[in-house]
Scaffold this motif. Structure first.
Motif, mmCIF file in Angstrom:
data_model
loop_
_atom_site.group_PDB
_atom_site.id
_atom_site.type_symbol
_atom_site.label_atom_id
_atom_site.label_comp_id
_atom_site.label_asym_id
_atom_site.label_seq_id
_atom_site.Cartn_x
_atom_site.Cartn_y
_atom_site.Cartn_z
ATOM 1 N N GLU A 19 5.750 3.634 -0.994
ATOM 2 C CA GLU A 19 4.435 3.359 -1.586
ATOM 3 C C GLU A 19 4.389 1.952 -2.170
ATOM 4 N N GLU A 56 -1.164 -4.177 -5.820
ATOM 5 C CA GLU A 56 -1.016 -4.502 -7.243
ATOM 6 C C GLU A 56 0.431 -4.830 -7.581
ATOM 7 N N TYR A 74 7.120 6.797 -10.097
ATOM 8 C CA TYR A 74 6.694 5.527 -9.511
ATOM 9 C C TYR A 74 7.029 4.359 -10.445
ATOM 10 N N THR A 114 2.263 2.065 -15.598
ATOM 11 C CA THR A 114 2.406 3.156 -14.631
ATOM 12 C C THR A 114 3.168 4.324 -15.240
ATOM 13 N N ASP A 118 1.642 -1.346 -1.895
ATOM 14 C CA ASP A 118 0.889 -1.453 -3.146
ATOM 15 C C ASP A 118 0.550 -2.920 -3.414
#
Length: 302
Positions: free
Chosen positions: A61, A67, A273, A264, A65
């Motif tokens: 992921e 960001e 994550y 996060t 991502d």
């Protein structure tokens, strides 16, 4: 009669006893939390209940991502502001203080100036951040008021609220915070340089910049590698300044990996994550540390 081998063995065991408390503390504070964080990075967990093993899902992921990659791009700007620029300025300032101001104004002046440059390093980053948030405030901020007073009202900006300026404003603050460390290290390194080298070069007609390039830089290469490594690591893990000044905003314009991991982990409660982000950052920092140590060793050997 006790043999030399027995005495040496006993000394080694006694040294090991002195190292044991530090080793246990390192294991408890660094190794064990890092191992736990690495494990959590391979799970899907919201901070409560039982973590569910997800393998490399979090890391896959991360690759997609935007960001996450934007935060690393911002880290490159932070490396520029906290490592490259302070190292360059620190070199010039240290050489000027040591080779010019010390000769013409005395050691007391050098000591006062060095302390002034180092003062931001002593200040808690929260205090420095709050002061700079007042200075850079869009309404009644010291910087905007100064620009207004000198007739440059058109230059007034929302320094921390404009997405196009916020990152550069934080970088400017971090240059101010960081510059004292390289200066002090380089001045300490210059203390061991033979003054006769400078005197001989000056007698041969070498100007200040020539002495700086051919003597100063050559003699303190080891210190330069130490400063670059240390400051790069500090830039990659910078958190406090971003948290106090902008909280990663506006619109993620100043988000960095450490703050991204924090939000996060705690705000979005995507613990697995967030742990994966911090694991990647830790591995990167360790790799850069090893490279820096290798370069420093080569410089010392040469």
């Amino acid at each position: 009669m006790t043999s030399t081998t027995d005495v040496t063995s006993r000394l080694r065991h006694s040294y090991a006893l002195f190292l044991l408390p530090g080793a246990l503390a390192f294991l408890a504070v660094v190794v064990l939390p890092f191992a736990m964080n690495t494990y959590v990075g391979f799970t899907d967990w919201q901070g409560v209940g039982t973590p569910q093993w997800s393998g490399l899902a979090n890391y896959r992921e991360l690759l997609d991502d935007s960001e996450f990659w934007a935060s690393f791009r911002h880290s490159l700007f932070m490396v520029l502001a906290m490592a490259a620029v302070p190292t360059a300025l620190g070199l010039v300032l240290a050489a000027a203080l040591f080779d010019y101001i010390g000769k013409h104004f005395g050691t007391r002046t050098v000591t006062v100036l060095r302390a002034c440059f180092y003062l931001p390093q002593v200040l808690p980053i929260a205090v420095a951040g709050i002061v700079w948030s007042w200075i850079l405030a869009p309404e009644n901020g010291s910087l905007n008021e100064l620009l207004k007073a000198v007739g440059l009202s058109s230059w007034q900006q929302d320094w921390l609220g404009d997405p196009d300026l916020a990152l550069y404003s934080v970088m400017g603050v971090m240059v101010w915070v960081q510059i004292g460390f390289p200066l002090v290290v380089f001045m300490a390194g210059l203390q061991r340089v033979d003054p006769q080298l400078y005197e001989a070069a000056e007698l041969d007609g070498a100007g200040w910049w020539r002495r700086f390039g051919h003597i100063t830089l050559a003699q303190i290469r080891g210190e330069i590698y130490v400063v670059l490594t240390w400051c790069t690591i500090a830039a990659l893990k910078v958190f406090g300044a971003v948290y106090v000044l902008t909280k990663g905003g506006p619109g993620g314009a100043t988000n960095v990996p450490s703050y991204f991991s924090f939000t996060t982990f705690f705000e979005k409660t995507q613990v697995g994550y967030g742990a994966a982000i911090s694991t990647v950052l830790t591995v990167l920092i360790l790799a850069l540390s090893l490279v820096g140590l290798k370069l420093q060793t080569r410089a010392e050997e040469s």
